[in-house]
Design a protein around this motif. Structure first.
Motif, PDB file in Angstrom:
ATOM      1  N   ARG A  51       0.832  -1.207   0.000  1.00  0.00           N
ATOM      2  CA  ARG A  51       0.000   0.000   0.000  1.00  0.00           C
ATOM      3  C   ARG A  51       0.866   1.256   0.000  1.00  0.00           C
ATOM      4  NH1 ARG A  51      -5.389  -0.718   3.856  1.00  0.00           N
ATOM      5  NH2 ARG A  51      -6.377  -2.371   2.604  1.00  0.00           N
ATOM      6  N   PHE A  52       1.930   1.231   0.780  1.00  0.00           N
ATOM      7  CA  PHE A  52       2.820   2.390   0.825  1.00  0.00           C
ATOM      8  C   PHE A  52       3.472   2.613  -0.542  1.00  0.00           C
ATOM      9  CE2 PHE A  52       6.413   5.010   1.851  1.00  0.00           C
ATOM     10  CZ  PHE A  52       6.000   5.776   2.925  1.00  0.00           C
ATOM     11  N   LEU A  53       3.796   1.524  -1.241  1.00  0.00           N
ATOM     12  CA  LEU A  53       4.363   1.650  -2.587  1.00  0.00           C
ATOM     13  C   LEU A  53       3.404   2.381  -3.513  1.00  0.00           C
ATOM     14  CD1 LEU A  53       5.962  -1.863  -3.291  1.00  0.00           C
ATOM     15  CD2 LEU A  53       7.150   0.270  -2.844  1.00  0.00           C
ATOM     16  N   GLU A 107      13.644   0.457  -1.570  1.00  0.00           N
ATOM     17  CA  GLU A 107      13.782   1.603  -0.670  1.00  0.00           C
ATOM     18  C   GLU A 107      12.734   1.561   0.435  1.00  0.00           C
ATOM     19  OE1 GLU A 107      15.505   4.500  -4.251  1.00  0.00           O
ATOM     20  OE2 GLU A 107      13.453   4.741  -3.512  1.00  0.00           O
ATOM     21  N   VAL A 108      11.519   1.148   0.091  1.00  0.00           N
ATOM     22  CA  VAL A 108      10.459   1.069   1.097  1.00  0.00           C
ATOM     23  C   VAL A 108      10.734  -0.068   2.080  1.00  0.00           C
ATOM     24  CG1 VAL A 108       8.006   0.559   1.447  1.00  0.00           C
ATOM     25  CG2 VAL A 108       8.712   2.132  -0.362  1.00  0.00           C
ATOM     26  N   ARG A 149      21.073   4.633   0.095  1.00  0.00           N
ATOM     27  CA  ARG A 149      20.000   3.714  -0.304  1.00  0.00           C
ATOM     28  C   ARG A 149      19.225   4.225  -1.510  1.00  0.00           C
ATOM     29  NH1 ARG A 149      16.078   1.616   1.869  1.00  0.00           N
ATOM     30  NH2 ARG A 149      15.257   3.254   3.218  1.00  0.00           N
ATOM     31  N   SER A 150      19.616   5.370  -2.025  1.00  0.00           N
ATOM     32  CA  SER A 150      18.914   5.951  -3.161  1.00  0.00           C
ATOM     33  C   SER A 150      19.551   5.488  -4.461  1.00  0.00           C
ATOM     34  CB  SER A 150      18.961   7.478  -3.071  1.00  0.00           C
ATOM     35  OG  SER A 150      18.451   8.071  -4.243  1.00  0.00           O
ATOM     36  N   LYS A 151      18.735   5.214  -5.464  1.00  0.00           N
ATOM     37  CA  LYS A 151      19.253   4.703  -6.733  1.00  0.00           C
ATOM     38  C   LYS A 151      20.188   5.694  -7.406  1.00  0.00           C
ATOM     39  CE  LYS A 151      17.836   2.730 -11.170  1.00  0.00           C
ATOM     40  NZ  LYS A 151      16.697   2.320 -12.031  1.00  0.00           N
ATOM     41  N   PRO A 197      14.082  -2.309  10.198  1.00  0.00           N
ATOM     42  CA  PRO A 197      13.261  -1.580   9.228  1.00  0.00           C
ATOM     43  C   PRO A 197      11.775  -1.669   9.556  1.00  0.00           C
ATOM     44  CG  PRO A 197      15.003  -2.739   8.079  1.00  0.00           C
ATOM     45  CD  PRO A 197      15.091  -3.157   9.519  1.00  0.00           C
ATOM     46  N   ILE A 198      11.052  -0.637   9.197  1.00  0.00           N
ATOM     47  CA  ILE A 198       9.659  -0.489   9.606  1.00  0.00           C
ATOM     48  C   ILE A 198       8.789  -1.638   9.109  1.00  0.00           C
ATOM     49  CG2 ILE A 198       7.604   0.960   9.272  1.00  0.00           C
ATOM     50  CD1 ILE A 198       9.461   3.394   9.333  1.00  0.00           C
TER      51      ILE A 198
END
Length: 410
Positions: A238-240, A249-250, A271-273, A299-300
């Motif tokens: 859902r967050f995606l 990343e999520v 962690r960013s592309k 991680p969350i």
């Protein structure tokens, strides 16, 4: 002096004594059989007036090899060559050859050097390691790296392309980088991938979830109360869709990356592309999703019992769709495309969508001089997309969805 004939029955009949003893072999000048107290037997050759001794390398059970070696050593002696010196030179050459073979780099060792010395510092390092383990080592791992030819690489990637064209292209790119690394580090002298074209024909995916029916089915699939997906995986999906972020990343999002006001998510450059920090505003629904997760150092979206990465999330989604999805299948990355498509349908400008999705920007001005963070525009874009999604899910009117229009020039 007693002698024995060179036959296996005579040799076997000799028994060990309390002390080591030697017995000559009839018909072979200078050839003797030594019997040790332990019962071990070996042949030796005495040559020259001084009676120099030299143990034969052939086993005593192989009498044909014993006779051949004896004849060769006597030939060397008659030619003025000391057989012992010749053997030492032969053994030294064999040791050098063995050392040279041991120092040669296999594809497996080259891959290990590449992963430890280069790939581990890149975001793609984990995926590179998986491809090496699954695709490269079974086919080329034991082969010497300097013996790998273009045909070996072509056969490997073409075989993979029959099953997975995109994976074959990624594999060719990985091998190309790995051998270039070897050239840079003076481990190999050539790249067998040079000149090879991508074997797989990739078709850009166009799958989006943009109808009310599909979005409602997706929301039902990811409902924690429905139990069709593990709770942490459903909330991550859902967050995606709400954020348009990349699944890796999520899945790696931590509480330390959430701002103290809980109104934004700061993705670190590691962690960013594109290797740059990315500040993403959080909408009400995104904050509700995050707030439902326990606060830990993990991680969350990890569960208490298991970790969650992009591959595991994709696997859980595939398994859930097999059981509970009746429409056209989709992938986790299709949710990112669906988010951008939804924002575009709501009137969000492309440059703002690129900022939300953290796309690499083109042009010298955007790369070097534009340092604005676009936070107001990104927040409005995500809130607009959330309102549109809510309208599609509930069937309510979408009049409150305000398109973002390009400001008029003065």
């Amino acid at each position: 002096m007693a002698r024995i004939p060179l036959n296996i029955l005579a040799v076997r009949s000799l028994k060990p004594a309390a002390k080591r003893y030697d017995i000559g072999v009839a018909g072979y000048k200078g050839l003797w059989l030594r019997i040790n107290p332990s019962g071990h037997k070996s042949f030796m050759l005495r040559f020259g007036q001084s009676g120099k001794k030299m143990m034969l390398q052939a086993p005593w059970t192989d009498l044909a090899a014993v006779a051949a070696e004896c004849a060769e050593l006597r030939r060397q002696f008659r030619a003025g060559i000391d057989p012992r010196d010749a053997r030492e030179r032969q053994q030294a050459a064999a040791r050098q050859q063995q050392q040279a073979q041991e120092s040669r780099l296999t594809v497996q060792r080259l891959a290990e050097r590449y992963l430890d010395g280069h790939a581990c510092f890149k975001r793609s390092g984990k995926e590179d390691g998986r491809m090496v383990r699954v695709m490269v080592l079974p086919a080329l791992g034991d082969q010497y790296a300097d013996e790998v030819q273009r045909r070996h690489v072509r056969e490997l990637v073409e075989d993979v392309a029959q099953r997975a064209p995109a994976a074959a292209n990624r594999l060719l790119g990985l091998l190309h980088k790995m051998f270039n690394f070897g050239i840079e580090k003076d481990l190999v002298t050539m790249n067998p991938c040079a000149g090879l074209k991508k074997p797989g024909r990739e078709t850009p995916r166009e799958r989006v979830l943009d109808t009310a029916e599909e979005l409602r089915a997706f929301w039902a699939l990811t409902d924690p109360a429905a139990g069709k997906l593990p709770e942490h995986a459903g909330l991550a999906l859902r967050f995606l869709l709400l954020s348009g972020s990349r699944s890796g990343e999520v899945c790696g999002m931590t509480w330390a990356e959430i701002t103290p006001e809980a109104d934004a998510w700061l993705l670190p450059p590691t962690r960013s592309k594109n290797g740059k920090a990315h500040l993403l505003p959080l909408t009400d629904t995104m904050r509700e999703i995050i707030a439902s997760r326990p606060i830990t150092e993990r991680p969350i979206f990890w569960s208490p019992a298991a970790r969650l990465d992009s591959h595991q999330l994709a696997k859980l989604l595939r398994e859930a769709m097999v059981k509970h999805w009746t429409g056209q299948p989709f992938r986790t990355h299709d949710l990112r495309r669906s988010a951008e498509t939804g924002m575009a349908a709501a009137g969000v400008l492309r440059e703002v969508r690129d900022q939300v999705l953290n796309h690499a920007v083109a042009g010298m001005g955007a790369k070097v001089y534009d340092r604005f963070d676009y936070m107001p525009q990104k927040r409005l874009a995500l809130e607009t997309w959330e309102r549109r999604l809510h309208a599609l899910l509930t069937g309510s009117t979408a009049k409150n969805v305000t398109p973002l229009r390009r400001p008029r020039s003065a």
